[in-house]
Design a protein around this motif. Structure first.
Motif, short mmCIF file in Angstrom:
data_model
loop_
_atom_site.label_atom_id
_atom_site.label_comp_id
_atom_site.label_asym_id
_atom_site.label_seq_id
_atom_site.Cartn_x
_atom_site.Cartn_y
_atom_site.Cartn_z
N PRO F 41 13.73 66.87 76.21
CA PRO F 41 14.10 68.30 76.62
C PRO F 41 14.22 68.46 77.93
N ALA F 42 14.79 69.46 78.56
CA ALA F 42 15.00 69.63 79.89
C ALA F 42 13.67 70.16 80.66
N SER F 43 12.95 70.76 79.87
CA SER F 43 11.64 71.13 80.27
C SER F 43 10.86 71.40 79.18
N ILE F 44 9.39 71.29 79.46
CA ILE F 44 8.44 71.34 78.42
C ILE F 44 7.73 72.73 78.32
N GLU F 45 8.01 73.72 77.47
CA GLU F 45 7.26 75.06 77.20
C GLU F 45 6.85 75.32 75.73
N SER F 46 6.96 74.44 74.85
CA SER F 46 6.60 74.84 73.49
C SER F 46 6.02 73.48 73.12
N GLU F 47 5.54 73.58 71.95
CA GLU F 47 5.06 72.50 71.06
C GLU F 47 6.27 71.88 70.66
N PHE F 48 7.47 72.63 70.37
CA PHE F 48 8.74 71.91 69.91
C PHE F 48 9.16 71.06 71.08
N ASP F 49 9.26 71.65 72.25
CA ASP F 49 9.59 70.70 73.27
C ASP F 49 8.94 69.47 73.21
N ALA F 50 7.75 69.73 73.46
CA ALA F 50 6.93 68.51 73.41
C ALA F 50 7.00 67.53 72.54
N ALA F 51 7.19 67.85 71.20
CA ALA F 51 7.52 67.10 70.02
C ALA F 51 8.99 66.19 70.41
N MET F 52 9.91 66.88 70.88
CA MET F 52 11.28 66.43 71.07
C MET F 52 11.09 65.34 72.23
N ALA F 53 10.25 65.45 72.96
CA ALA F 53 10.12 64.24 74.09
C ALA F 53 9.31 63.12 73.80
N VAL F 54 8.40 63.07 72.67
CA VAL F 54 7.59 61.98 72.26
C VAL F 54 8.53 60.67 72.01
N PRO F 55 9.34 60.68 71.19
CA PRO F 55 10.08 59.49 70.91
C PRO F 55 10.22 58.55 72.07
N ASP F 56 11.11 59.42 73.02
CA ASP F 56 11.40 58.59 74.43
C ASP F 56 10.30 58.24 75.36
N ILE F 57 9.24 59.33 75.11
CA ILE F 57 7.83 58.77 75.94
C ILE F 57 7.39 57.63 75.54
N VAL F 58 7.24 57.41 74.27
CA VAL F 58 6.93 55.98 73.79
C VAL F 58 7.62 55.09 74.26
N ALA F 59 9.09 55.10 74.02
CA ALA F 59 9.91 54.02 74.68
C ALA F 59 9.86 53.85 76.19
N LYS F 60 9.75 54.68 76.73
CA LYS F 60 9.50 54.40 78.05
C LYS F 60 8.10 53.95 78.56
N ALA F 61 6.99 54.22 77.51
CA ALA F 61 5.56 53.65 77.85
C ALA F 61 5.84 52.14 77.52
N ILE F 62 6.49 51.81 76.51
CA ILE F 62 6.64 50.38 76.14
C ILE F 62 7.42 49.69 77.27
N SER F 63 8.50 50.33 77.97
CA SER F 63 9.03 49.69 78.95
C SER F 63 8.28 49.53 80.18
N ALA F 64 7.59 50.47 80.30
CA ALA F 64 6.90 50.31 81.61
C ALA F 64 5.66 49.29 81.56
N GLU F 65 5.04 49.23 80.24
CA GLU F 65 4.08 48.15 80.01
C GLU F 65 4.73 46.70 80.34
N ARG F 66 6.12 46.31 79.64
CA ARG F 66 6.75 45.20 79.61
C ARG F 66 6.94 44.91 81.19
N ALA F 67 7.46 46.18 81.92
CA ALA F 67 7.89 45.59 83.47
C ALA F 67 6.59 45.71 84.45
#
Lengths: 252, 252, 252, 252, 252, 252
Positions: F41-67
């Protein structure tokens, strides 16, 4: 063959409860039976009134089960005799207050009760706490119109309920409303509309019809109360209740 | 003039309760009056039994207040009719279960109840939760000796109680014990000694005498229940209770 | 021989506490002994003040037990040193705040504390939570009259207390009141009357006399604190407290 | 015209879910529609799996509402996407775990969950706590049979479930059981019989059919989620979800 | 200029605490200062010991602040004097028990404490409850090796800690461990390795170094305790503490 | 070599987050890396926005750990994806809301959140309850200035925050404040000053920098999340996420 759901109105006053709207709501697959008390209070406004109703509530619950009822709903927002009746029968026994609170917890985040008089508040707070829902109870709001005046003053009562609902939505952040008096029966739609007009999209639960529908759902799911939580009491002499025989059993 | 504390034994079985030890404990300044029920169960072992006792509990409470009692103790570990009686009289009404739990919370960190049968456990857990003491309730331990066998088997019962107390002290980390049955009356000292012999310095509360003493203390402190929390119910017709007149009032 | 109940006033300021009314209340069967601190604060208004009082509270508690006291009441609404003193003596040690909260929970549904200053509120909320009574604590209401001005302004203080009690009864739905300051001693009857005149039948608890009566009741019931919950500490060197010997023991 | 209840199975694996028994249970008045995910995990065994399912759960919920569904049940005991879906549609959205816990709280005193693996326990405890039911949760008991082995081993699974249910009934005092895995579907009657044979009259809840019936009851009662508790989110760009248009809206 | 974090060891026994490992952990940007008590107990094993330490803890905290410390950590798992010290200084004062519990709540779902003796359990449970973390406290497990024997028996203590940690992980489902005794200092890595070897990936928190790091983080964030929650006490005469002047103030 | 702390901003909008002040705060020993989402999402203002962010949050977290990141802070006050990310990486993952609440509980007695809109309140109350801090949450106070207007109106926003903080300090007795929106970044000192000018010595927590410092402290203490509480999920097909390979794994 339709399922028989029994509505047990725990007072001795005839003629107050019209079950036709409930039967219409339940549809053809469910038959609504009904009983009033032969012994007990004219109305329930206190812990004392509730206690005086319980012996005959249990008797009527036993009779309803024997007559083939599949579930029982106690028609009073104090849920009188709920635990005693659950011990004495095998079919589900539901109270509208407990059921409406659980439903409210599933529909929203915080619920408020609209009631007639403030004096029932400690009892309602205790019930919420026993069910773990005290952190969800936003408030108890009384409209302060005498019960006996409610029947002839539907417009006034509706307006008072909408005003009370707005107060608790705005001040206590309630997002779900429970109509906590039999006298408010049928006013849920109007209260919900009144809140919507004020900008508040808030569901309004009428506990008795909601609980009748929940009872039918439990029956269809094949579920009843846990007899391990509510074990059948041992029979014993019970003096002074002429509707019981010498061993404390309700005659067939 | 001595203070009159009324012990209300909420069963119809004559002859079980000897009040002499309690009178000796209370001393000369306090007079212990006593009543049994005329209508109700032979004993209380279920929520149903308790409910059937309440109408006459309230009647006996009203009579005791009229006869000059300064406080009432309901002689049953289910505390039946506590709230209804508090509504109907102005003097303090105490239940031994509620009182013993509060006393236990002041004497130790975690308390356990010793009882006859396991079936009363949900009721006791609910009572603890309503009083905020669920995090202090370590356990409920049953000795599984039939109530009717208790009278003639004091040694066996004492041994069973000591064993049960040890179990809950060791397994549940209880540090305070409540004897949760009228039939255990007078065994507190022996159970406390048994625990001490096993290396556990743990107080054992006998709820009824402790509650009688607490009631006397409240009377001397000039305290009674809040009538704002337990308001007097409005009078109304109450059918089927021949000890009440047509308006629901107990005849003088 | 009368029972000796010891009132331990945990400050060094002489002459403030008149124990005569308490002795009158306790009757001839109970003898009230009394002590003040030799080392500690002039008054207790903070967690720091309370902490500085505790070493000599424990010393005075040990002395009282050696002198034959049957129970000890710590005369301060912060209950300072309650747990440390319970470890060091075998007789019951009660604090008026903890005791009054449990009594209030038995008398009503929700209680409020009336106090002098707002700054003690977190401590009182923590005490309620530790005792499981946070859901019963309706409010803490301060009258904002300096402590040193209280003595000479009984009428003003009474009026302020009635006003504060009304506020918390009306706004927080308190139905029971606890007078939470030693300086309010003896005003309970007047505050209760003031509330009754305003239409509120609400009991007002004076914690110290109520706790003295509760302590006497515990002694008569043969109960003391659980030494399993409050075990006696191992002796060890304790530097800087000249009233203790080299092994940390109070000289006989 | 029958009510359409939509069962949303939040995985991408075809062919696992047979809805015929549910349709039979719901009767002719209710039509059961069904969907699976196009995007998401093959199964849900972790918080990560659940999170990856949510975007398409919301899309499918919006589609179901547009297609005329009256209520939605998410077919997974983690209740994934419950709150996000409630924000995005106006019809009731129920999760079987939350619903089964509330039903269990109405049927008994303490409930346990039977599950496949122990790793879901923190999530279930969090769900109970959010709903205020943590004091009713007796235990979570795993049978430790791999999910993929469940299909072909009904007898072994049933025996393992009966054994696990007995363990938690005896050790944790559970009096109500919830079957906490889609793979256990249809085994409730056998588990209940197994417990009854062991002397335990304990109801066994199958969450999905129970929740479908509850959803139908809510629809008949005219109730939906509070949009004040679950307000519709503002539209905004949502990158990377090709099933949404540029403004974050699901194309019609 | 490095930040000065002050470790306040609240006992009078010299030589037990080696701060070199902590200084190494904190790095060059942080300077670790240290003090012991001049007045107080040789060690802290009871509520009494803790209470006797508090007066000089407060004095040492005031001195540390005057000497330029940016934060204070009290080096004892009873967190003695935490609230009194927070009232008397303006810099952050942290206790390792409270801090470790909050950190454990962020790292896992349920934590257990490993301790030397069982007698501290009520105090630890009270601390967890005050911080709202009682539902996260899985257990308190004692190794029962005398404190004075710990120093010379590192291998034995480590083995006992691993065994105790396994017990609480397996029986109480703890997933995070707190080493709850100063004597266990430096053993965290070995206990964590022992658990990992047994198949349990469980973090082991050493409270004192963790709390020192947290204190430094608070200082860098510009945060200190709320003086509205911990207001400065009014000055007053404080008899018997020769390190205070006549007005209760610590001489400069 | 400096420790790498990764700030993961879970929105797709470029350019809003300036990490320079955080880097300055963390000092030379810590390197702050940063990522935004590619999908979400462009910004997080709802449970829906938050849910739509999670798949890439996990991807970015994995990338950060690998880096080589040593810890991850999710830069949003809804703490989206916290549990899923903790399952998928071995390094600590902290959310600013959860962390700030625990810090607030250590700094004061009751904390309030200042936020932009009232709609996030149920989510914040749920988060407090899961962490056991609901009894410490005094209030949630919205300033009702549109998020997009915040950037250009620092003075107006500061004034609104001071006013909102005063309201909750005075009405709800908050003694600690959490700034609950990324847009309020850097205003903590001004709000704290505004409160101090009004006579309220109340700390104001800026969650993101505080959480970055806490993450660094955990890393230095050698602590990470419990993999027993957050076990690594089994790999499985994950359809529709083109950044994952066929087995659900993020390509190296």
């Amino acid at each position: 063959m339709p399922i028989d759901i029994h509505l047990l109105t725990p007072i001795t006053t005839r003629g107050l409860r019209d079950t036709a709207p409930f039967q219409a709501l339940l549809g053809d697959d469910i038959h609504l039976s009904h009983s009033l008390l032969d012994r007990g209070p004219a109305s329930i406004e206190s812990e004392f009134d509730a206690a005086m109703a319980v012996p005959d509530i249990v008797a009527k619950a036993i009779s309803a089960e024997r007559a083939g009822a599949a579930a029982i709903v106690i028609d009073c927002m104090s849920d009188p005799g709920l635990r005693a009746a659950r011990e004495m029968v095998g079919i589900p026994v539901l109270g509208p207050a407990e059921t409406a609170m659980h439903v409210a917890a599933m529909l929203g985040h915080r619920f408020s009760l609209l009631t007639v008089m403030d004096r029932g508040r400690p009892g309602k707070e205790n019930m919420a706490r026993l069910n773990g829902l005290d952190h969800r109870l936003a408030g108890v709001e009384a409209i302060n119109i005498p019960v006996l005046s409610i029947e002839g003053a539907r417009d006034e009562v509706t307006a008072a309920l909408v005003a009370a609902a707005r107060r608790t939505v705005e001040r206590d952040r309630a997002d779900t409303i429970i109509l906590c008096c039999t006298g408010f029966s049928g006013l849920g739609v109007a209260v919900e509309a009144g809140l919507r007009d004020a900008g508040y999209p808030v569901p309004v639960i009428e506990p008795v019809p909601t609980t009748l529908l929940m009872a039918a759902a439990l029956v269809r799911a094949g579920l009843a109360h846990s007899k391990r939580a509510y074990p059948t009491p041992p029979l014993k002499p019970m003096i002074g209740y002429d509707f019981l025989d010498a061993s404390g059993r309700l005659p067939a």
